[in-house]
Design a protein around this motif. Structure first.
Motif, mmCIF file in Angstrom:
data_model
loop_
_atom_site.group_PDB
_atom_site.id
_atom_site.type_symbol
_atom_site.label_atom_id
_atom_site.label_comp_id
_atom_site.label_asym_id
_atom_site.label_seq_id
_atom_site.Cartn_x
_atom_site.Cartn_y
_atom_site.Cartn_z
ATOM 1 N N UNK A 73 19.320 25.198 -24.684
ATOM 2 C CA UNK A 73 18.357 24.142 -24.388
ATOM 3 C C UNK A 73 17.020 24.721 -23.947
ATOM 4 N N UNK A 74 17.057 25.750 -23.114
ATOM 5 C CA UNK A 74 15.829 26.364 -22.613
ATOM 6 C C UNK A 74 15.048 27.054 -23.746
ATOM 7 N N UNK A 75 15.760 27.588 -24.715
ATOM 8 C CA UNK A 75 15.097 28.299 -25.812
ATOM 9 C C UNK A 75 14.073 27.408 -26.499
ATOM 10 N N UNK A 76 14.465 26.182 -26.814
ATOM 11 C CA UNK A 76 13.549 25.247 -27.468
ATOM 12 C C UNK A 76 12.349 24.962 -26.581
ATOM 13 N N UNK A 80 8.446 26.060 -27.417
ATOM 14 C CA UNK A 80 7.396 25.035 -27.458
ATOM 15 C C UNK A 80 6.226 25.415 -26.558
ATOM 16 N N UNK A 81 6.524 25.957 -25.383
ATOM 17 C CA UNK A 81 5.470 26.390 -24.473
ATOM 18 C C UNK A 81 4.644 27.512 -25.085
ATOM 19 N N UNK A 82 5.323 28.427 -25.744
ATOM 20 C CA UNK A 82 4.624 29.530 -26.410
ATOM 21 C C UNK A 82 3.754 29.020 -27.550
ATOM 22 N N UNK A 110 11.767 33.913 -30.897
ATOM 23 C CA UNK A 110 10.324 34.135 -30.858
ATOM 24 C C UNK A 110 9.851 34.928 -32.076
ATOM 25 N N UNK A 111 10.627 35.918 -32.469
ATOM 26 C CA UNK A 111 10.273 36.710 -33.650
ATOM 27 C C UNK A 111 10.225 35.825 -34.891
#
Length: 292
Positions: A73-76, A80-82, A110-111
């Protein structure tokens, strides 16, 4: 194919992988402190633990939890923040994130989104233990924590036993004796070093054969997290091949092979497998009859 020029673009969207001290706070680098102060948010394995570190260095950056149970869940949310142009620092409780700690999945995501990944150098227990062990360093394998289930642990050690490289394991104080016994039974009585409480006041290296280190563990109160550094297989390749003709077989297949080809009962076959694999007959019996 993708190419990243980490410091040659104008994008502020970057994940900084920041190692933190494994015991001694003085191992925190100037660059790590500066990075944690300047990013928009810090993704931490345990925010309570990281908060203590931030308070010590007077870092006010907001924290966001990122751990094994919420990482999907945190990954998404973090990606999005990035995408909005924010920068994120990824930290674990101690040492290098993504090494026996959460982080790999976020870096991979991220990659895929063409977001910069910048990894800062810093503390790592495995490398400290390896260099301090006195065992060969030119080739090594970092394994991390062995499986908890006995059957799975045996299978992994069987897979690793022919490697020439020095092997590095992490282990908790609660499973140390059990793991050392497994290393001795499967790998043989090789040279090894058990390093504990690295960089802390009670840092200790226990050097000797696996049997000697196991004897030490049985005579002392076991405290602290351990890194086990085990010498690689020093036997000649030809000898290893001859003695491991059964390496592709499971324990059950190994027992069945002796029953069928040697025309013996399972009890005797189990004894032969125990001898072949250098493990107790009871463990072979359990894996064969009970599937443990």
């Amino acid at each position: 194919m993708k190419t990243q020029k980490s410091f040659q673009n104008d994008s502020s969207s970057t994940i900084y992988v920041v190692p933190t001290p494994i015991g001694n706070l003085e191992d925190m680098t100037y660059r790590a402190i500066h990075t944690l102060k300047t990013v928009n948010v810090i993704a931490a394995e345990d925010t309570r633990n990281t908060k203590k570190l931030l308070n010590y260095f007077e870092i006010k950056t907001p924290l966001l939890s990122y751990h094994e149970h919420n990482k999907e869940a945190r990954e998404t949310q973090l990606i999005d923040m990035l995408a909005e142009g924010k920068s994120i620092a990824l930290v674990s409780d101690a040492g290098m994130p993504a090494i026996s700690d959460p982080g790999y999945e976020l870096v991979r995501a991220a990659i895929e989104e063409d977001i910069n990944i910048v990894v800062l150098p810093g503390a790592n227990a495995a490398l400290c233990a390896l260099v301090g062990s006195g065992l060969p360093t030119e080739e090594f394998l970092f394994y991390g924590f062995l499986p908890r289930k006995n059957k799975d642990r045996i299978a992994e050690l069987e897979r690793l036993k022919t490697l020439k490289a020095t092997i590095l394991f992490y282990e908790s104080p609660y499973r140390l004796k059990e793991t050392l016994a497994g290393l001795r039974d499967i790998l043989g009585d090789r040279e090894m070093v058990a390093a504990r409480e690295l960089t802390k006041r009670y840092e200790e290296y226990v050097r000797g054969t696996i049997s000697e280190v196991l004897d030490w563990a049985e005579q002392h109160e076991i405290k602290g997290e351990f890194c086990l550094v085990v010498n690689g297989n020093t036997q000649e390749a030809e000898e290893s091949t001859d003695t491991l003709w059964w390496s592709h077989l499971s324990v059950k297949e190994h027992v069945d092979y002796h029953i069928e080809n040697d025309n013996i009962r399972s009890k005797e076959a189990i004894k032969r497998v125990a001898t072949d694999r250098k493990i107790p007959s009871r463990e072979v019996y359990d894996m064969y009859h009970l599937g443990k």
